[in-house]
Design an enzyme around this catalytic site. Structure first.
Site, PDB file in Angstrom:
ATOM      1  N   THR A 110       7.905   3.660   1.626  1.00  0.00           N
ATOM      2  CA  THR A 110       7.897   4.905   1.063  1.00  0.00           C
ATOM      3  C   THR A 110       9.337   4.917   0.009  1.00  0.00           C
ATOM      4  O   THR A 110       9.980   4.180   0.357  1.00  0.00           O
ATOM      5  CB  THR A 110       8.128   6.054   1.959  1.00  0.00           C
ATOM      6  OG1 THR A 110       9.373   5.600   2.955  1.00  0.00           O
ATOM      7  CG2 THR A 110       6.977   6.178   3.051  1.00  0.00           C
ATOM      8  N   LYS A 121      10.926  29.227  -0.597  1.00  0.00           N
ATOM      9  CA  LYS A 121      10.857  30.311   0.400  1.00  0.00           C
ATOM     10  C   LYS A 121      11.870  31.592  -0.087  1.00  0.00           C
ATOM     11  O   LYS A 121      12.808  31.466  -0.245  1.00  0.00           O
ATOM     12  CB  LYS A 121      11.222  30.149   1.869  1.00  0.00           C
ATOM     13  CG  LYS A 121      10.670  28.738   2.271  1.00  0.00           C
ATOM     14  CD  LYS A 121      11.480  28.116   3.560  1.00  0.00           C
ATOM     15  CE  LYS A 121      10.733  26.860   3.703  1.00  0.00           C
ATOM     16  NZ  LYS A 121      11.337  25.594   3.265  1.00  0.00           N
ATOM     17  N   TRP A 180       6.067  32.378   0.714  1.00  0.00           N
ATOM     18  CA  TRP A 180       6.319  31.082   0.369  1.00  0.00           C
ATOM     19  C   TRP A 180       5.592  31.128  -1.392  1.00  0.00           C
ATOM     20  O   TRP A 180       4.763  31.685  -1.508  1.00  0.00           O
ATOM     21  CB  TRP A 180       5.433  30.173   0.961  1.00  0.00           C
ATOM     22  CG  TRP A 180       6.092  29.760   2.368  1.00  0.00           C
ATOM     23  CD1 TRP A 180       7.198  30.009   2.686  1.00  0.00           C
ATOM     24  CD2 TRP A 180       5.337  28.810   3.062  1.00  0.00           C
ATOM     25  NE1 TRP A 180       7.309  29.405   3.828  1.00  0.00           N
ATOM     26  CE2 TRP A 180       6.478  28.636   4.319  1.00  0.00           C
ATOM     27  CE3 TRP A 180       4.271  28.127   3.258  1.00  0.00           C
ATOM     28  CZ2 TRP A 180       6.041  27.656   5.346  1.00  0.00           C
ATOM     29  CZ3 TRP A 180       4.067  27.418   4.329  1.00  0.00           C
ATOM     30  CH2 TRP A 180       4.865  27.255   5.482  1.00  0.00           C
TER      31      TRP A 180
HETATM   32  P1  ADP Z   1       6.673   9.482  -1.927  1.00  0.00           P
HETATM   33  O1  ADP Z   1       6.476  10.309  -3.044  1.00  0.00           O
HETATM   34  O2  ADP Z   1       7.371  10.355  -0.753  1.00  0.00           O
HETATM   35  O3  ADP Z   1       7.299   7.930  -2.253  1.00  0.00           O
HETATM   36  P2  ADP Z   1       4.063   8.811  -1.679  1.00  0.00           P
HETATM   37  O4  ADP Z   1       4.036   7.992  -2.978  1.00  0.00           O
HETATM   38  O5  ADP Z   1       3.485   8.087  -0.440  1.00  0.00           O
HETATM   39  O6  ADP Z   1       5.402   9.097  -1.277  1.00  0.00           O
HETATM   40  O7  ADP Z   1       3.329  10.141  -1.890  1.00  0.00           O
HETATM   41  C1  ADP Z   1       2.649  10.911  -1.144  1.00  0.00           C
HETATM   42  C2  ADP Z   1       3.027  12.547  -1.522  1.00  0.00           C
HETATM   43  O8  ADP Z   1       2.496  12.673  -2.908  1.00  0.00           O
HETATM   44  C3  ADP Z   1       1.885  13.282  -0.764  1.00  0.00           C
HETATM   45  O9  ADP Z   1       2.649  13.549   0.589  1.00  0.00           O
HETATM   46  C4  ADP Z   1       1.927  14.524  -1.598  1.00  0.00           C
HETATM   47  O10 ADP Z   1       3.075  15.240  -1.474  1.00  0.00           O
HETATM   48  C5  ADP Z   1       1.988  13.950  -2.898  1.00  0.00           C
HETATM   49  N1  ADP Z   1       0.716  13.788  -3.674  1.00  0.00           N
HETATM   50  C6  ADP Z   1      -0.153  12.742  -3.514  1.00  0.00           C
HETATM   51  N2  ADP Z   1      -1.415  13.078  -4.207  1.00  0.00           N
HETATM   52  C7  ADP Z   1      -1.414  14.046  -4.502  1.00  0.00           C
HETATM   53  C8  ADP Z   1      -2.340  15.214  -5.122  1.00  0.00           C
HETATM   54  N3  ADP Z   1      -3.252  15.037  -5.725  1.00  0.00           N
HETATM   55  N4  ADP Z   1      -1.768  16.532  -5.509  1.00  0.00           N
HETATM   56  C9  ADP Z   1      -0.543  16.918  -4.996  1.00  0.00           C
HETATM   57  N5  ADP Z   1       0.584  16.202  -4.128  1.00  0.00           N
HETATM   58  C10 ADP Z   1       0.002  15.029  -4.238  1.00  0.00           C
END
Ligand code: ADP
Length: 540
Positions: free
Chosen positions: A188, A440, A445
């Protein structure tokens, strides 16, 4: 008593995917942009041969099953060969995001225990800065011929990929093992604390790859040409490098050239029908088309996700450019796609505005994945499209525990996503916000995503981001950041008035800041933590 099924027990292994493509679709092309510029063109049969040669070369370096091989690389054919050679040999392919902070890169390379790191010449300066801090890496392999492999001062053991595989033929039998073994490792992006690793099994990746070929998801077949713009270091390019050879689709890999003009040229010249990438990439592509009055001649579909695809962009793709947006949701912990916003037959016959509104939500969970939304006490909330809470997910390609973590990451068998969502009675899920981004205010929200979507609908707005800023009375209030389209004038009062007509009065931001650009992170997402630390003081 239950009866055992009497079918063969053949493991789902990634080596099987490239061998399937080589045997059934041996003449289908893989086209790849070399890091030094030209296009490289060969077939799945060629790719399989070179993957076997690389597997032999890695074994000759002394790597054994279970070893980890890192990559810091673009989407190109050698990276693709490595995907199969490494995982197919029973090793773990660890794709590193080059845009991580160098200290985090060092952390993940050491945490993963990478023994070899594959890199593109672009990242030579990065390698120079980190190599000394990665003592387990015994070879740095540049994904190029010797002529395009840079010498890096102070870094020994640099070898050109072509020199590495040159002594080896392709007489190699892929080993067979349990499909639950690790195949690929992705961390991540670690916006808080150190990055955490998701170790995908062969089974998880294969199931995801088979799933996304479905017509209701990204729809891949021998008739399609697919361009994954999403990087191979971002959740394995959402598994498209595995799905395309499953389906026999022609694969086009864009290398380092991800600007609108280069992508457009590649889409047209290779007759791409399907693409996939994050919304920020599509914003750049559409800006290029708008500026030059261009049209797509073959592209009909694009998969997107990673952050919310703004409604205005979905409408523009569909109504002006004839491209259907498939909007999915997933995260590093879900081996790519978990939900997908494809329309049912009844929904598809609705008017354009209604269809786009449905697509702007994140859709239904795909088969193999279950979702639910829970309140602060962990109780499941009703599927009414209005009650929001934390999205929980479980299924056949969802993480159970992080790499090297002691305990499970699950709560009662479900993975807590950190996303705030609603689910409607028809199963359509909508991400309202990330837990850490939701604003918030006065006990209620505000969804930053909804506000951003509303702002981006203004014709002068190129990009928008909203953060919560501390407020003495209301706890937090929204602050809007706007990047204007080139040459456009926009005043604070005008955008606030525009929003007031589209959202509840108490949602209208308290202030607007115009910026030249938003900070965008390694996976194309706006870095709200950077905005918060720079501008997130207190409203008075
Ligand atoms: P990070 O951004 O923490 O590195 P990831 O690349 O795994 O992690 O991203 C996952 C996050 O991206 C999800 O938990 C969500 O918040 C966001 N996300 C992914 N796809 C979508 C989408 N279609 N719409 C809104 N948010 C999204």
């Amino acid at each position: 008593m239950l009866k055992h099924g009497l079918m063969m027990d053949r493991p789902l292994l990634l080596s099987g995917i490239i061998e399937h493509a080589a045997a059934q679709f041996g003449t289908v092309e893989v086209v790849s942009r070399e890091t030094h510029g030209p296009l490289h063109r060969y077939t799945y049969a060629d790719c399989a041969v070179r993957a076997r040669r690389l597997a032999k070369a890695l074994a000759a370096l002394g790597l054994e099953p279970g070893a980890t091989v890192g990559s810091i690389a673009w989407n190109n054919h050698r990276h693709l060969e490595a995907y199969y050679a490494v995982s197919g040999s029973g090793m773990v392919m660890h794709t590193c995001n080059p845009r991580l902070h160098p200290q985090q890169l060092v952390y993940i390379i050491n945490h993963a225990e990478d023994e070899v790191v594959l890199f593109d010449a672009t990242f030579a300066p990065l390698i120079k800065g980190i190599a000394a801090a990665c003592p387990k890496v015994r070879a740095w392999v540049c994904l190029a011929e010797a002529a395009h492999t840079p010498a890096i001062e102070g870094v020994a053991h640099i070898v050109a990929y072509e020199d590495l595989i040159a002594p080896h033929d392709d007489a190699f039998e892929w080993p067979s093992f349990d499909e639950r073994m690790g195949a690929a490792l992705c961390y991540t992006s670690g916006t808080t604390g150190n990055p955490k690793g998701a170790l995908y099994s062969h089974r998880a990746i294969a199931l995801n790859a088979i799933t996304i070929c479905n017509p209701g998801i990204i729809c891949l077949s021998t008739r399609e040409t697919v361009l994954p713009v999403v990087p191979m270091f971002h959740i394995n390019a959402w598994c498209l490098p595995y799905a395309a050879p499953v389906a026999g689709a022609k694969l086009v890999l864009p290398g380092p050239k991800l600007d609108g003009a280069s992508l457009y040229e590649l889409i047209e010249s290779e007759r791409v029908t399907v693409s996939a990438g994050v919304p920020t990439i599509w914003q750049g592509l559409i800006a290029h088309l708008d500026a030059h009055g261009l049209r797509f001649s073959t592209m009909v579909r694009t998969g997107t996700g990673g952050s919310a695809m703004p409604l205005a962009l979905i409408a523009k793709f569909a109504d002006e450019y004839g491209v259907e947006v498939r909007h999915g949701w997933g995260m590093t912990e879900t081996t790519a796609v978990a939900t997908m916003g494809a329309l049912t037959g009844a929904e598809a016959s609705l008017g354009a505005a209604e269809r786009h509104a449905i697509v702007s939500k994140q859709g239904r969970s795909v088969f193999g994945i279950e979702i639910k939304v829970v309140d602060a006490n962990g109780a499941t909330v009703p599927r009414d499209g209005a009650t929001q809470g934390e999205l929980m997910v479980r299924g056949q390609w969802i993480l159970e525990r992080y790499f090297k973590a002691e305990g499970s990451a699950l709560i009662d068998g479900w993975f807590p996503t950190g996303d705030i969502a609603t689910i409607a009675a028809d199963g359509v899920m909508q991400i309202r916000d990330r837990t850490k981004d939701v604003i918030k205010t006065g006990g209620e929200w505000i969804s930053s995503i909804d506000l951003e979507n509303a702002a981006v609908a203004h014709p002068a707005v190129a990009m928008a981001a909203v953060i919560g800023v501390k407020h003495p009375k209301w706890d937090e209030r929204p602050l809007l950041f706007v990047v204007k389209k080139p040459g456009q004038a926009l005043e604070k009062a005008e955008i606030l008035d525009f929003l007031a007509q589209r959202v509840a009065k108490w949602w209208v931001p308290d202030d607007v800041m115009f910026l030249d650009a938003l900070p965008v992170g390694g996976t194309g997402k706006v870095q709200k933590n950077e905005l918060r630390s720079k501008y997130g003081g207190t409203f008075s």
